[in-house]
Enzyme design. Sequence first.
Site, PDB file in Angstrom:
ATOM      1  N   LYS A  35       9.730  25.905  19.879  1.00  0.00           N
ATOM      2  CA  LYS A  35      10.069  24.737  20.709  1.00  0.00           C
ATOM      3  C   LYS A  35      11.594  24.576  20.795  1.00  0.00           C
ATOM      4  O   LYS A  35      12.326  25.203  20.017  1.00  0.00           O
ATOM      5  CB  LYS A  35       9.435  23.484  20.097  1.00  0.00           C
ATOM      6  N   ARG A 130       2.547   9.543  12.955  1.00  0.00           N
ATOM      7  CA  ARG A 130       3.314   9.898  14.143  1.00  0.00           C
ATOM      8  C   ARG A 130       2.314  10.306  15.217  1.00  0.00           C
ATOM      9  O   ARG A 130       1.959   9.516  16.066  1.00  0.00           O
ATOM     10  CB  ARG A 130       4.262  11.051  13.758  1.00  0.00           C
ATOM     11  N   TYR A 249      43.030  13.238  18.118  1.00  0.00           N
ATOM     12  CA  TYR A 249      42.759  11.838  18.476  1.00  0.00           C
ATOM     13  C   TYR A 249      42.735  10.956  17.237  1.00  0.00           C
ATOM     14  O   TYR A 249      42.139  11.320  16.215  1.00  0.00           O
ATOM     15  CB  TYR A 249      41.405  11.711  19.173  1.00  0.00           C
ATOM     16  N   MET A 297      36.077  16.945  22.756  1.00  0.00           N
ATOM     17  CA  MET A 297      35.031  17.479  23.632  1.00  0.00           C
ATOM     18  C   MET A 297      35.103  19.004  23.768  1.00  0.00           C
ATOM     19  O   MET A 297      34.087  19.697  23.714  1.00  0.00           O
ATOM     20  CB  MET A 297      35.106  16.822  25.014  1.00  0.00           C
TER      21      MET A 297
HETATM   22  C1  PLP Z   1       8.628  21.670  14.478  1.00  0.00           C
HETATM   23  C2  PLP Z   1       7.317  21.771  13.788  1.00  0.00           C
HETATM   24  C3  PLP Z   1       7.084  22.795  12.861  1.00  0.00           C
HETATM   25  C4  PLP Z   1       8.164  23.727  12.361  1.00  0.00           C
HETATM   26  O1  PLP Z   1       8.874  23.113  11.325  1.00  0.00           O
HETATM   27  P1  PLP Z   1      10.060  23.835  10.520  1.00  0.00           P
HETATM   28  O2  PLP Z   1      10.489  22.816   9.546  1.00  0.00           O
HETATM   29  O3  PLP Z   1      11.104  24.146  11.544  1.00  0.00           O
HETATM   30  O4  PLP Z   1       9.505  25.063   9.899  1.00  0.00           O
HETATM   31  C5  PLP Z   1       5.787  22.926  12.347  1.00  0.00           C
HETATM   32  N1  PLP Z   1       4.805  22.070  12.707  1.00  0.00           N
HETATM   33  C6  PLP Z   1       5.010  21.042  13.568  1.00  0.00           C
HETATM   34  C7  PLP Z   1       3.887  20.130  13.907  1.00  0.00           C
HETATM   35  C8  PLP Z   1       6.279  20.858  14.126  1.00  0.00           C
HETATM   36  O5  PLP Z   1       6.478  19.825  14.961  1.00  0.00           O
END
Ligand code: PLP
Length: 354
Positions: A35, A130, A249, A297
């Site tokens: 992702k 969640r 800055y 930036m």
């Molecule tokens: C992002 C995610 C993972 C991967 O987690 P890592 O800590 O990057 O290994 C696994 N399971 C779910 C449901 C996630 O959202």
Amino acid sequence: MSLRPRARIHLSNIAANWRRMDALSGEGGAGAVVKADAYGHGIGPVSKALADAGCRTFFVAYGFEGVRVREAVGPDAEIYVFNGLAALDRGDAISCTLRPVLNSTAEIAEWRQLDWGTPFALHVDTGMNRLGVRPRDVGAAAEQLNGKKPSLLMTHFACADDPSSPMTTAQLESLSPALKAFPDVPLSLSNSAGQWLGPEFRQGLTRPGIALYGGGNSVQRPRDLLPGMTLEAPILQVSRINTGEPVGYGATYRAKRPTDVATVAIGYGDGVLRAASNSGFGYIGGVRCPIIGRVSMDLITFDVSAVGPLAKPGAWVELLGAQADLEEQAAAASTLGYELTTGLGPRVERIYEN
Ligand SMILES: *Cc1c(COP(=O)(O)O)cnc(C)c1O
């Protein structure tokens, strides 16, 4: 000449990290979480490299990410969409056989109406609060599904990065009604950190993400995971300033002695956090150089007094990589490696290396 920040993406390192997590996994093996553009490393090339290494199951958050994985890996891999039906377009789901993760009884009801005919996962929320069906609703979920079996039964741990937390074992225990309601459905429990907790957490298909890219904030992280990328930026200018002169800055840094300042072409517009002001670091010619002054930036200033003649315009500063450890750099900005790599912007050129 056109110098800009670059991330050299080490596809063979990512594949090697995946093989390592796969070997550590139980008989279910390891999938791969790609992702957020493979945590900033590039979802297409990373998915292809992982498929070539033998990975058969991919996880994304959105349907459009799943489409890019499907294009990269061909028809055989299994692709799950964590964010469920809301994140998945019907056309994409069917044409790319994307598998939704169903996260509530309401979603199961919707799924039954849609009847896309693709496999699906069921996510049980054992304590994150969640996403996922709550354990008390698992019986109702099984009734709704009326014999239709998920291809994967998933949960996600809140405290897997802390081996001393009792929460992970408690979460595993509260999965038992789901195990009874869905016998024989393959399990998927652990992210990267969960895999390092022990064999019971490595049951079924594991879901490593950050470990593939060489990071992870668990104290159990093996220190010899390979970096997924080397982030580098070019020096534009080096100048000597006198004791007491300010940098950047807000004049938040003042030279304690005559100091060689390198001004480097990267900044928060590229995803380097402003929180790294006066605390992050880089490497030039093997020498560690502190960030001095505010991250702006487009520019960051480093104290390169210890480097010598190698610190000159056109030389590259490593901000992440084999020398500049991802989690150490993240800690300097009070965050985690995840945020650094996913936050890299489009001005950073991605160069793919095998
Ligand atoms: C992002 C995610 C993972 C991967 O987690 P890592 O800590 O990057 O290994 C696994 N399971 C779910 C449901 C996630 O959202």
